[in-house]
Enzyme design. Sequence first.
Site, mmCIF file in Angstrom:
data_model
loop_
_atom_site.group_PDB
_atom_site.id
_atom_site.type_symbol
_atom_site.label_atom_id
_atom_site.label_comp_id
_atom_site.label_asym_id
_atom_site.label_seq_id
_atom_site.Cartn_x
_atom_site.Cartn_y
_atom_site.Cartn_z
ATOM 1 N N ASN A 1 0.848 -1.196 0.000
ATOM 2 C CA ASN A 1 0.000 0.000 0.000
ATOM 3 C C ASN A 1 0.880 1.242 0.000
ATOM 4 O O ASN A 1 2.103 1.134 -0.037
ATOM 5 C CB ASN A 1 -0.954 -0.014 1.208
ATOM 6 C CG ASN A 1 -0.184 -0.106 2.503
ATOM 7 O OD1 ASN A 1 0.606 0.771 2.830
ATOM 8 N ND2 ASN A 1 -0.395 -1.186 3.240
ATOM 9 N N ASP B 1 -4.597 -6.477 5.116
ATOM 10 C CA ASP B 1 -5.593 -7.347 5.751
ATOM 11 C C ASP B 1 -5.517 -8.762 5.193
ATOM 12 O O ASP B 1 -5.901 -9.719 5.851
ATOM 13 C CB ASP B 1 -7.000 -6.764 5.520
ATOM 14 C CG ASP B 1 -7.191 -5.484 6.335
ATOM 15 O OD1 ASP B 1 -6.668 -5.435 7.464
ATOM 16 O OD2 ASP B 1 -7.819 -4.534 5.831
ATOM 17 N N LYS C 1 9.623 -16.742 -10.571
ATOM 18 C CA LYS C 1 8.738 -15.765 -11.196
ATOM 19 C C LYS C 1 7.612 -16.486 -11.965
ATOM 20 O O LYS C 1 7.890 -17.407 -12.747
ATOM 21 C CB LYS C 1 9.562 -14.900 -12.159
ATOM 22 C CG LYS C 1 8.783 -13.754 -12.710
ATOM 23 C CD LYS C 1 9.613 -12.935 -13.687
ATOM 24 C CE LYS C 1 8.714 -11.996 -14.436
ATOM 25 N NZ LYS C 1 9.270 -11.540 -15.679
ATOM 26 N N LYS D 1 -13.515 0.310 15.733
ATOM 27 C CA LYS D 1 -12.160 -0.276 15.808
ATOM 28 C C LYS D 1 -11.610 -0.204 17.229
ATOM 29 O O LYS D 1 -10.995 -1.141 17.722
ATOM 30 C CB LYS D 1 -11.204 0.456 14.854
ATOM 31 C CG LYS D 1 -11.328 -0.060 13.439
ATOM 32 C CD LYS D 1 -10.408 0.629 12.463
ATOM 33 C CE LYS D 1 -10.823 0.237 11.051
ATOM 34 N NZ LYS D 1 -10.253 1.059 10.026
ATOM 35 N N LYS E 1 -10.835 -3.667 19.025
ATOM 36 C CA LYS E 1 -9.417 -4.002 19.211
ATOM 37 C C LYS E 1 -8.921 -3.662 20.624
ATOM 38 O O LYS E 1 -7.737 -3.747 20.900
ATOM 39 C CB LYS E 1 -8.581 -3.296 18.142
ATOM 40 C CG LYS E 1 -9.059 -3.657 16.712
ATOM 41 C CD LYS E 1 -8.101 -3.233 15.638
ATOM 42 C CE LYS E 1 -8.691 -3.510 14.247
ATOM 43 N NZ LYS E 1 -7.717 -3.529 13.185
#
Length: 408
Positions: A215, A284, A294, A342, A346
């Site tokens: 990301n 995630d 490869k 959250k 958590k």
Amino acid sequence: MKGKSILLGISGGIAAYKAAALCSKLTQAGADVHVVMTKSAIKMVGPATFQALSHHAVRVDTFAEAEPGVIAHIDSADRADLVVIAPATANILAKMAHGIADDMLSTVLLAATAPIFVAPTMNVHMYEHPATQENLEKLRKRGVLFLEPGVGPLACGYVGKGRMAEPEQIFATIETFFAQETAAEAADKPLSGRKVLVTAGGTVERLDPVRYFTNDSSGKMGFAAAVAARDLGAEVTLVAGRVSEPLPQGIDIIHVSSALEMYEAVLERYAHTDVVVKAAAVADYRPVDTFPQKMKKTENMLQVTLIKNPDILEELGKRKNGQFLVGFAAETEHLHEYAMDKLQRKNCDLIVVNDVSRADSGFGTDTNVITIFDQAGVVVELPLLSKYDAATSLMELVAKRLGRLGDV
Ligand code: PMT
């Protein structure tokens, strides 16, 4: 020693040659060494030696003002975190004791406000002379620190007290001095004595040796949290995934790649941690199958099956045993609702929400707009700030919650 500016004053003793080894050791240890020599000292060892070792021009003459915008003796005095006079002859010690400023080194010493170490060296009779002993006593009372001369054969042929301390010994004393100074500074701060673990960056979920899922996290927010915690006195461990920023200095860094590696690194240290700040953007999901070679292009369509990664923060929340947990939430909508979900799911003490739909906030930016929530709702909504300033506000809030900065 890194980042410390040391003024190395060299007066005209035969031990001036030992100052070259000292200068070299200090520079190699990362100190920024500036050398000032007396006219007698340059008869013993040339300034070129010290210029080469310190990477700075050596100052000898009070009136040789190389830079018109700078008064050399004041500049030398002001930039020093520590002054070391090695060797310190009876003459320079006498000038120091009586406030005489008639050459570059004695003038710098009169202007210096940093702590001063002196390494006396002279003939044993000169050392024992009441004038010298009175001068030494005066300097001691004034707070000058002494690197006591050793006993042994002197250059003049005598055997007795007057040999300059060895460069290794002087170096070790300087190292201890800075270590004690750092420890004393840290002991006063809001997070001193606290162990803070920060995660930063994105995770890398490999498919094959050249392809992976990741990301846009640059590591900036996590780095800012780590540096802010360190500046507030904490002992910081940074678990860094994939980042695109230069790593912060002076922080213990553990490099990881995947979410599973981050999970292992964080869980392993959790029992000995007081505060965890989870600024990392953890994937995630990861590919079920990974390929050692490869992958070759074959069909038109390629399906990659992903499997859920463990939620590190959730696991920390379940295993909480006195630790203070700070989660992050990167959201684009329903900030309040998602943050509270959250936080509770958590078992966090605080959650920091950033609106990553804004151009000046979230992934890759230097600034952030954060809102901090606790179990009761919004604690504080901060305006647009640099990531360091936002992180400092966050870590000050953590310190308050831990009872170090008065009431919240
Ligand atoms: O690195 P920068 O470019 O400066 O960008 C900063 C940032 C936007 C990445 C950062 O400010 C941020 O918001 N980090 C959290 C991003 C995120 O993954 O949020 P989330 O809502 O998916 O996860 C919530 C919390 O659970 C986070 O603390 C995350 O670290 C944690 N988590 C998530 C998934 C997982 N498997 N394990 C986790 O521990």
